[in-house]
Structure formats: structure tokens, C-alpha cells
Scaffold this motif. Structure first.
Motif, PDB file in Angstrom:
ATOM      1  N   GLU A 118       0.825  -1.203   0.000  1.00 47.53           N
ATOM      2  CA  GLU A 118       0.000   0.000   0.000  1.00 47.53           C
ATOM      3  C   GLU A 118       0.869   1.267   0.000  1.00 47.53           C
ATOM      4  O   GLU A 118       0.562   2.221  -0.728  1.00 47.53           O
ATOM      5  N   THR A 119       1.946   1.247   0.745  1.00 45.79           N
ATOM      6  CA  THR A 119       2.821   2.434   0.775  1.00 45.79           C
ATOM      7  C   THR A 119       3.474   2.654  -0.588  1.00 45.79           C
ATOM      8  O   THR A 119       3.902   3.758  -0.899  1.00 45.79           O
ATOM      9  N   LYS A 120       3.562   1.610  -1.412  1.00 41.54           N
ATOM     10  CA  LYS A 120       4.155   1.749  -2.756  1.00 41.54           C
ATOM     11  C   LYS A 120       3.101   2.051  -3.817  1.00 41.54           C
ATOM     12  O   LYS A 120       3.406   2.080  -5.009  1.00 41.54           O
ATOM     13  N   GLY A 121       1.846   2.184  -3.411  1.00 40.07           N
ATOM     14  CA  GLY A 121       0.804   2.526  -4.386  1.00 40.07           C
ATOM     15  C   GLY A 121       0.107   1.330  -5.018  1.00 40.07           C
ATOM     16  O   GLY A 121      -0.561   1.473  -6.036  1.00 40.07           O
ATOM     17  N   PHE A 122       0.260   0.138  -4.408  1.00 35.11           N
ATOM     18  CA  PHE A 122      -0.491  -1.047  -4.868  1.00 35.11           C
ATOM     19  C   PHE A 122      -1.572  -1.306  -3.824  1.00 35.11           C
ATOM     20  O   PHE A 122      -1.282  -1.797  -2.734  1.00 35.11           O
ATOM     21  N   VAL A 123      -2.812  -0.944  -4.152  1.00 34.74           N
ATOM     22  CA  VAL A 123      -3.845  -0.965  -3.113  1.00 34.74           C
ATOM     23  C   VAL A 123      -4.924  -2.027  -3.368  1.00 34.74           C
ATOM     24  O   VAL A 123      -5.067  -2.533  -4.483  1.00 34.74           O
ATOM     25  N   ASN A 124      -5.668  -2.318  -2.295  1.00 40.83           N
ATOM     26  CA  ASN A 124      -6.773  -3.296  -2.329  1.00 40.83           C
ATOM     27  C   ASN A 124      -6.304  -4.702  -2.704  1.00 40.83           C
ATOM     28  O   ASN A 124      -6.960  -5.396  -3.481  1.00 40.83           O
ATOM     29  N   LEU A 125      -5.175  -5.104  -2.137  1.00 41.52           N
ATOM     30  CA  LEU A 125      -4.639  -6.440  -2.425  1.00 41.52           C
ATOM     31  C   LEU A 125      -5.039  -7.487  -1.384  1.00 41.52           C
ATOM     32  O   LEU A 125      -4.695  -8.656  -1.521  1.00 41.52           O
ATOM     33  N   LYS A 126      -5.768  -7.061  -0.360  1.00 40.70           N
ATOM     34  CA  LYS A 126      -6.150  -8.027   0.683  1.00 40.70           C
ATOM     35  C   LYS A 126      -7.130  -9.040   0.093  1.00 40.70           C
ATOM     36  O   LYS A 126      -8.094  -8.680  -0.580  1.00 40.70           O
ATOM     37  N   GLY A 127      -6.863 -10.323   0.352  1.00 47.56           N
ATOM     38  CA  GLY A 127      -7.741 -11.374  -0.170  1.00 47.56           C
ATOM     39  C   GLY A 127      -9.065 -11.423   0.574  1.00 47.56           C
ATOM     40  O   GLY A 127      -9.209 -10.825   1.642  1.00 47.56           O
ATOM     41  N   HIS A 128     -10.012 -12.126   0.005  1.00 41.76           N
ATOM     42  CA  HIS A 128     -11.297 -12.325   0.675  1.00 41.76           C
ATOM     43  C   HIS A 128     -11.066 -13.160   1.935  1.00 41.76           C
ATOM     44  O   HIS A 128     -10.239 -14.060   1.938  1.00 41.76           O
ATOM     45  N   ARG A 129     -11.811 -12.882   2.987  1.00 42.32           N
ATOM     46  CA  ARG A 129     -11.548 -13.553   4.268  1.00 42.32           C
ATOM     47  C   ARG A 129     -11.652 -15.073   4.180  1.00 42.32           C
ATOM     48  O   ARG A 129     -10.987 -15.790   4.932  1.00 42.32           O
ATOM     49  N   SER A 130     -12.431 -15.596   3.236  1.00 45.00           N
ATOM     50  CA  SER A 130     -12.574 -17.055   3.140  1.00 45.00           C
ATOM     51  C   SER A 130     -11.337 -17.738   2.555  1.00 45.00           C
ATOM     52  O   SER A 130     -11.159 -18.942   2.694  1.00 45.00           O
ATOM     53  N   VAL A 131     -10.488 -16.970   1.874  1.00 47.03           N
ATOM     54  CA  VAL A 131      -9.265 -17.533   1.290  1.00 47.03           C
ATOM     55  C   VAL A 131      -8.036 -17.022   2.057  1.00 47.03           C
ATOM     56  O   VAL A 131      -7.037 -17.727   2.203  1.00 47.03           O
ATOM     57  N   GLY A 132      -8.114 -15.818   2.559  1.00 47.45           N
ATOM     58  CA  GLY A 132      -6.988 -15.207   3.266  1.00 47.45           C
ATOM     59  C   GLY A 132      -5.956 -14.680   2.283  1.00 47.45           C
ATOM     60  O   GLY A 132      -6.185 -14.663   1.070  1.00 47.45           O
TER      61      GLY A 132
END
Ligand code: PLP
Length: 361
Positions: free
Chosen positions: A316-330
Motif C-alpha cells: 500500500e505504501t508503494k501505491g499497490f492498493v486493495n490487495l487483501k484477499g477475501h476472508r474465506s481464502v486469506g
């Protein structure tokens, strides 16, 4: 102006050219002296916007004349109910494939209207693969067969369609419409919420074979009957006008880039940049089975939850955002729809390599 690389699964990134054009036309669309948001859906200017959008979509998807294109509201989720309400009218039965959370929701909704036969499921392994359709028998009587062609959360897609005979095949293409060439006449209904690979949230595209319209019982609410929207060219009530306008700009953008064939080629290249690295990395790994990997949504994990969290934070600090996976996969998920430039994926992989070097022991 600092734009980030937005890997969100949806609402997702849009082409910069489209956003720039919309911003130029924001205050005064085509000499009307008003924004598209402010104009009547019955005006000449809007009539031209919706008709052009439909024609461009027909051109890029090569939609045959015996299919209607509807611009509806309620998201892909409302189609989970509209489809059985309009199609489950004769045998009162549907054959469905359970390949993810969106399939599960569609199955639960269809059960309210008739019998659901779940032909196969990959739920036992967190939906990380598509069951082999060739080994399944779809010959039993039913009103239609239902699949989710790309599973947004798990990063899998159908690379082969079930043999459904003369039953209509219905496909939820919310997260892969316009990403690769398909043959529309293989389907009875194709539907997609716009906010993944088409445009802003608010409009849902339904491509439906004409003979499947008009089967709903009279008790079905007017707004939930496909016939209502077919008869009025999607103008029965006020449609999501601005979303349709932006979707139209995206269809034009795809056309100018060389159509879906060109999109597919770029999408394969883009996905391979990430998959090739996931396959060679000693730290990162992909979670979906190789044979069923999606071109649009790529889930991947690191060996520990701590590393996953650290990676997402540093990215995120490098400008790559919304990379968190869905909670069911992690872990992580990179959604790389048509609008994600190749450069975004190349830079993400370069950063992943740096991360690997810094964190392997
Ligand atoms: C996002 C998504 C949905 C839900 O879409 P809404 O428009 O929010 O109802 C349904 N199916 C798939 C495959 C999706 O990716």
C-alpha cells in the motif's frame, strides 16, 4: 496527480482515458449544457447514449440478433432471483454448479422458487478448482443449467462449458465478461454486474435469448419480469443513466483497443506475468488449481498470516492498493481486469520480488 494501482475486486479500476473523457464532459455533455447525470432518460441525448452503448456492446461481443440486451438495476444479486422467477416455469427445476460464494448465493435464491440439483461442488477444498464438467451428466430434465463462469473470490474460471443439450445455459459473468472471447449463442442468459469489468456500480447487463422472455407467471412483480424491460428497451422506469453512459465509454475504449480479441491477448499476458512468478517464487504461492486459473482474479498467499499482513501494508505504501484477499481464502488477491495496465502487474511483480529477497531466510 497520483493514481494508485488499484487491484480491487469491485468496484474496480476504470480506464484513465474513460475517466478523462467523462471529466471533460462533466459540466456540458455534447453541447446540451448539462451533465449526463442531470438529463432526462427520455431525452434525445440520452437515447443516443443508451443506443450507442448497446450497439457497441453488440459489436464487441458479436451478440446475435435473437438476443436482447437489457440494462437493469439490483446488481448481479437480483439476477439470482430474477432468473428462476422468469425461467423456472415448466419443469420447476434447475441444474447448478457450486463453484464459489456467488454460486452458493444463487443456489440459495433459486431454492425459493423450485428444485435445485447441485451437479457438482468444489466447496470441500475452498472452491480452489472447477469440477470436471465432462464427467457430469446434464441430460436430466430441467428448465436451465446455471454456472458462475469466473469465481471472483477464489480465482477460478470455467475453461470448458457443460454439455447441456437444448437446455439454456445461464452464466454469471460478473467478473469476466469482456475479458475473453466467448460465443454468445452457447448461452441462454449472460449477466454481469457492471462494477468489475464494465463500469461503475448501478447497472447490470443481461444478455438474453428472445425465446426466454415472456415465460414468467403473471404474479411476478412487474419490475422483476424480463418482458417489462424488453418491451420498453430498458426504459420502463429511470435506468442508472450515468452508469450506462460510463459503460458506453468503456465499450468504445475496448473497441478502440482492438476489441475482445485484443483484450484477451493482453489479459493472458498480464495474468502470466503474475502466475509465472507465483510458480517460481519460494515465498509466494497461488491458491487456485493451475488448470482452472482465472485471468481476472489471482489469489496468492505467503507462508504466514504475519507475512501476508506485512506484504499488504508495504504494498500500500508503494501505491499497490486493495490487495487483501477475501476472508474465506486469506492472503492476497490481485484483480487485474481489462482496465489494469500491464505495467501495473509488472510493477507489482517487481515489488513482490523485492519483498521475497528481503523476507526469505
Ligand atoms: C461481485 C459479484 C456478484 C455480486 O454482484 P452485485 O452486483 O454486487 O450484486 C455476483 N457474482 C459474481 C461472480 C461477482 O463477482
Amino acid at each position: 496527480m497520483n493514481r494508485v494501482y488499484n487491484f480491487s475486486a469491485g468496484p474496480a479500476t476504470l480506464p484513465e482515458e474513460v475517466l478523462e473523457q467523462a471529466s471533460k464532459e462533466m459540466l456540458n455533455y455534447g453541447g446540451t449544457g448539462m451533465s449526463v447525470m442531470e438529463m432526462s432518460h427520455r431525452s434525445k441525448a440520452f437515447d443516443n447514449i443508451i443506443k450507442t452503448a448497446e450497439q457497441d456492446l453488440r459489436d464487441i461481443m458479436e451478440i446475435p440478433d435473437n438476443y436482447k440486451v437489457l440494462f437493469l438495476q439490483g446488481g448481479a444479486s437480483l439476477q439470482f432471483a430474477m432468473i428462476p422467477l422468469n425461467l423456472m416455469t415448466d419443469k420447476k427445476k434447475v441444474l447448478m454448479m457450486n463453484t464459489g460464494a456467488w454460486s452458493k448465493k444463487a443456489i440459495a435464491e433459486a431454492k425459493k422458487f423450485g428444485e435445485v440439483v447441485v451437479k457438482a461442488s468444489s466447496e470441500e477444498s475452498t472452491f480452489n478448482y472447477i469440477p470436471d464438467v465432462d464427467s457430469l451428466d446434464f441430460s436430466e430434465e430441467a428448465d436451465y443449467v446455471y454456472i458462475t463462469s469466473n469465481n471472483t473470490i477464489y480465482g477460478t474460471r470455467f475453461t470448458k462449458l457443460p454439455e447441456v443439450g437444448d437446455k439454456p445455459l445461464v452464466a454469471d459473468m460478473s467478473s469476466n465478461i469482456l475479458s475473453e472471447k466467448i460465443n454468445v449463442s452457447d448461452y441462454g442468459i449472460i449477466f454481469a454486474g457492471a462494477q468489475k469489468n464494465i463500469g461503475p456500480a448501478g447497472v447490470t447487463i443481461v444478455i438474453i435469448r428472445e425465446d426466454l422472455i415472456g415465460k414468467a407467471d403473471d404474479s411476478v412483480p412487474t419490475m422483476l419480469n424480463y418482458k417489462t424491460h424488453e418491451k420498453s428497451d430498458s426504459l420502463f422506469n429511470t435506468p442508472p443513466t450515468y452508469s450506462i453512459y460510463i459503460a458506453g465509454l468503456v465499450f468504445k475504449w475496448i473497441k478502440e483497443k482492438g476489441g475482445i480479441t485484443a483484450m484477451e491477448k493482453i489479459n493472458i499476458e498480464k495474468a502470466n506475468i503474475l502466475y509465472n512468478y507465483l510458480d517460481e517464487s519460494e515465498l509466494f504461492s497461488g491458491t487456485a488449481e493451475v488448470k482452472d486459473r482465472s485471468l481476472m482474479n489471482i489469489p496468492f498467499i505467503l507462508p504466514t498470516d504475519e507475512l501476508n499482513a506485512q506484504f499488504i501494508k508495504e504494498a500500500e505504501t508503494k501505491g499497490f492498493v486493495n490487495l487483501k484477499g477475501h476472508r474465506s481464502v486469506g492472503g492476497m488477491r490481485a484483480s487485474i481486469y481489462n482496465s489494469m495496465p500491464t505495467e501495473g502487474v509488472e510493477k507489482l511483480v517487481a515489488f513482490m520480488k523485492e519483498f521475497e529477497t528481503a523476507n526469505k531466510n
